[in-house]
Design an enzyme around this catalytic site. Sequence first.
Site, PDB file in Angstrom:
ATOM      1  N   ASP A  52       0.843  -1.209   0.000  1.00  0.00           N
ATOM      2  CA  ASP A  52       0.000   0.000   0.000  1.00  0.00           C
ATOM      3  C   ASP A  52       0.870   1.248   0.000  1.00  0.00           C
ATOM      4  O   ASP A  52       1.418   1.638   1.031  1.00  0.00           O
ATOM      5  CB  ASP A  52      -0.908  -0.024   1.231  1.00  0.00           C
ATOM      6  CG  ASP A  52      -1.740   1.249   1.379  1.00  0.00           C
ATOM      7  OD1 ASP A  52      -1.760   2.060   0.435  1.00  0.00           O
ATOM      8  OD2 ASP A  52      -2.374   1.410   2.434  1.00  0.00           O
ATOM      9  N   GLU A 131      31.117  10.669   5.902  1.00  0.00           N
ATOM     10  CA  GLU A 131      31.628  10.507   7.264  1.00  0.00           C
ATOM     11  C   GLU A 131      30.494  10.859   8.223  1.00  0.00           C
ATOM     12  O   GLU A 131      30.360  12.002   8.655  1.00  0.00           O
ATOM     13  CB  GLU A 131      32.830  11.416   7.503  1.00  0.00           C
ATOM     14  CG  GLU A 131      34.012  11.149   6.580  1.00  0.00           C
ATOM     15  CD  GLU A 131      35.147  12.137   6.799  1.00  0.00           C
ATOM     16  OE1 GLU A 131      34.995  13.069   7.630  1.00  0.00           O
ATOM     17  OE2 GLU A 131      36.193  11.992   6.145  1.00  0.00           O
ATOM     18  N   GLU A 133      28.492  11.230  11.494  1.00  0.00           N
ATOM     19  CA  GLU A 133      28.631  11.315  12.946  1.00  0.00           C
ATOM     20  C   GLU A 133      27.289  11.019  13.609  1.00  0.00           C
ATOM     21  O   GLU A 133      26.236  11.159  12.985  1.00  0.00           O
ATOM     22  CB  GLU A 133      29.134  12.706  13.343  1.00  0.00           C
ATOM     23  CG  GLU A 133      30.510  13.018  12.777  1.00  0.00           C
ATOM     24  CD  GLU A 133      30.925  14.473  12.930  1.00  0.00           C
ATOM     25  OE1 GLU A 133      32.133  14.751  12.809  1.00  0.00           O
ATOM     26  OE2 GLU A 133      30.041  15.328  13.159  1.00  0.00           O
ATOM     27  N   GLU A 213      33.937  11.201  18.890  1.00  0.00           N
ATOM     28  CA  GLU A 213      33.960  12.531  18.260  1.00  0.00           C
ATOM     29  C   GLU A 213      34.060  13.626  19.322  1.00  0.00           C
ATOM     30  O   GLU A 213      34.171  13.351  20.510  1.00  0.00           O
ATOM     31  CB  GLU A 213      32.727  12.733  17.357  1.00  0.00           C
ATOM     32  CG  GLU A 213      33.033  12.610  15.860  1.00  0.00           C
ATOM     33  CD  GLU A 213      34.016  13.662  15.342  1.00  0.00           C
ATOM     34  OE1 GLU A 213      34.190  14.698  16.009  1.00  0.00           O
ATOM     35  OE2 GLU A 213      34.620  13.440  14.286  1.00  0.00           O
ATOM     36  N   GLU A 221      31.966   8.607  15.401  1.00  0.00           N
ATOM     37  CA  GLU A 221      32.006   8.579  13.934  1.00  0.00           C
ATOM     38  C   GLU A 221      32.566   7.234  13.491  1.00  0.00           C
ATOM     39  O   GLU A 221      33.502   6.701  14.097  1.00  0.00           O
ATOM     40  CB  GLU A 221      32.882   9.713  13.403  1.00  0.00           C
ATOM     41  CG  GLU A 221      33.038   9.738  11.884  1.00  0.00           C
ATOM     42  CD  GLU A 221      33.847  10.944  11.402  1.00  0.00           C
ATOM     43  OE1 GLU A 221      33.607  12.054  11.929  1.00  0.00           O
ATOM     44  OE2 GLU A 221      34.718  10.768  10.542  1.00  0.00           O
ATOM     45  N   HIS A 270      30.358  14.946   6.600  1.00  0.00           N
ATOM     46  CA  HIS A 270      31.241  15.416   5.532  1.00  0.00           C
ATOM     47  C   HIS A 270      31.225  14.369   4.426  1.00  0.00           C
ATOM     48  O   HIS A 270      31.442  13.187   4.677  1.00  0.00           O
ATOM     49  CB  HIS A 270      32.656  15.621   6.060  1.00  0.00           C
ATOM     50  CG  HIS A 270      32.721  16.503   7.271  1.00  0.00           C
ATOM     51  ND1 HIS A 270      33.686  16.364   8.241  1.00  0.00           N
ATOM     52  CD2 HIS A 270      31.926  17.537   7.672  1.00  0.00           C
ATOM     53  CE1 HIS A 270      33.504  17.273   9.178  1.00  0.00           C
ATOM     54  NE2 HIS A 270      32.434  17.987   8.865  1.00  0.00           N
ATOM     55  N   ARG A 340      38.895  24.158   7.521  1.00  0.00           N
ATOM     56  CA  ARG A 340      37.692  23.371   7.774  1.00  0.00           C
ATOM     57  C   ARG A 340      36.450  24.225   7.995  1.00  0.00           C
ATOM     58  O   ARG A 340      35.363  23.688   8.207  1.00  0.00           O
ATOM     59  CB  ARG A 340      37.934  22.436   8.971  1.00  0.00           C
ATOM     60  CG  ARG A 340      38.934  21.338   8.642  1.00  0.00           C
ATOM     61  CD  ARG A 340      39.370  20.535   9.854  1.00  0.00           C
ATOM     62  NE  ARG A 340      40.391  19.557   9.466  1.00  0.00           N
ATOM     63  CZ  ARG A 340      40.160  18.275   9.252  1.00  0.00           C
ATOM     64  NH1 ARG A 340      38.939  17.798   9.371  1.00  0.00           N
ATOM     65  NH2 ARG A 340      41.134  17.457   8.914  1.00  0.00           N
ATOM     66  N   GLU A 359      35.645  17.430  -0.606  1.00  0.00           N
ATOM     67  CA  GLU A 359      34.923  17.123   0.627  1.00  0.00           C
ATOM     68  C   GLU A 359      33.904  18.234   0.879  1.00  0.00           C
ATOM     69  O   GLU A 359      34.277  19.361   1.205  1.00  0.00           O
ATOM     70  CB  GLU A 359      35.888  17.011   1.813  1.00  0.00           C
ATOM     71  CG  GLU A 359      35.198  16.712   3.129  1.00  0.00           C
ATOM     72  CD  GLU A 359      36.140  16.819   4.325  1.00  0.00           C
ATOM     73  OE1 GLU A 359      35.734  16.423   5.420  1.00  0.00           O
ATOM     74  OE2 GLU A 359      37.276  17.318   4.146  1.00  0.00           O
ATOM     75  N   ARG A 361      31.445  19.721   3.223  1.00  0.00           N
ATOM     76  CA  ARG A 361      31.396  19.582   4.676  1.00  0.00           C
ATOM     77  C   ARG A 361      30.061  20.021   5.295  1.00  0.00           C
ATOM     78  O   ARG A 361      29.828  19.849   6.485  1.00  0.00           O
ATOM     79  CB  ARG A 361      32.538  20.390   5.307  1.00  0.00           C
ATOM     80  CG  ARG A 361      33.907  19.841   4.936  1.00  0.00           C
ATOM     81  CD  ARG A 361      35.029  20.696   5.491  1.00  0.00           C
ATOM     82  NE  ARG A 361      35.023  20.807   6.937  1.00  0.00           N
ATOM     83  CZ  ARG A 361      35.476  19.891   7.777  1.00  0.00           C
ATOM     84  NH1 ARG A 361      35.974  18.746   7.301  1.00  0.00           N
ATOM     85  NH2 ARG A 361      35.445  20.088   9.074  1.00  0.00           N
TER      86      ARG A 361
END
Length: 471
Positions: A52, A131, A133, A213, A221, A270, A340, A359, A361
């Site tokens: 359904d 990655e 977390e 972490e 992580e 990330h 970062r 990457e 982030r």
Amino acid sequence: MSQAKEVLEMVKKEGIRVVDLRFMDFPGIWQHFTVPSSELDESSFEDGFGFDGSSIRGWQPIDASDMLVVPDAATAKIDPFYEEKTLVLIGNIVDPITHEPYSRDPRHVASKAEAYLQQTGIGDTAFIGPEAEFFIFDDVRFESGKNSSFYAVDSEEGIWNSGRDEMPNLGYKPRHKEGYFPVPPTDKFQDMRTEMLLTLEDLGFDVECQHHEVATAGQAEIDMRFKPLLQMGDQLVWFKYVLKNVANRYNRTVTFMPKPLFEDNGSGMHTHISIWKDGQPLFAGNEYAGVSKTALYAIGGILKHCKAICAFTNPTTNSYKRLVPGFEAPVNLAYSSRNRSAAVRIPMYSPSPKAKRLEFRTPDPSCNGYLAFSALLMAVLDGIENKIDPGEPLDKNIYDLPPEELAQISSAPGSLDEALAALKEDHDFLLKGDVFTQDVIDMWISYKTENEINPVKLRPHPHEFFLYYDI
């Protein structure tokens, strides 16, 4: 031998008596139902099983509710948690009359994204490495009623329990923002995370590492090695399933909610992406940080469309409690090799051309991986196709910039409202190759607005009583 026949042989050899059919709903929760293995034959991998569709969030109206889930033989795995040995098959959703793939099936969107990449001729494989977390809590309670509202999470690791009578309290609780990477006994979840890692490996997934972490209270992580987009979409749903069920064995609970704690780090995801063609990486070259022009254009696409793709990569109202300028989250729409605080980073761990990747982030693990990874790839491809210049890299500490320089750097959306508004205005790049349809975009905006944004807006917040009750 066909994959379908191999699965049937596996059922016979392993003595499997039940089969779990799984698929992803629109917002991003894994769904399932179970049939006896006697119901599974070679035709099942074409004819599928009915269910359904009107009872699945964001899918069919009740007057067109019948749908089929068609199992993908390549996804066969034995569930590591059920008491009865059970074969798990991830399925694709199709219309029972036309047998056409269902446009709102997130896995179908990911399949189309991979097909579109090949159609462009730019590359043949998009590798994705998330990655994710998460938090491990001992207890979670919440209520949202007409006249009361609260939440409470707890953890034996929580620094707020340093004064609790634990008969005895042995201390060793990581302070706020000091959870990266203490050994036991401060890190109390090593054995649990290792069991999570090994369970993932037993399922055939390549895992790179696990660790505590930054935040107090069990933030952690576990990283999986990069895989092609659709495959990683499948792995991410297994990943969440495994972590939640291993924690449950320990009488603990795992959450991928991005910001469950006030004034400590939130949980991001990330996401690394690279495009390859004929076995060669396309993002390695002689430009900034050892990347190619193609990679720079890909960055340009991500930065141009970041606000729109955040509707998929950061799809909850809670996501924007993490994405706050001036704190730890990467909200600055810029790129850098090591900074970062930039939304896009070029990792510099390895000089190998095969390691060159981008990457992104900004994403968080509350996302529906199939949709988030697809949206990211479409932004990358748009940048490459249109040679979008990402501008100069941001190699300065964002927190040391003077206000006039900081004002020139755009930011990720500040709310889910803002992200959905950006998606409404900027989604043509997602429609290419019919990867995301207009119906998917419209339903995503509608569902999120009606079921998440408005209900949160309408409710008094506990902190409002703190601020305004005596006004």
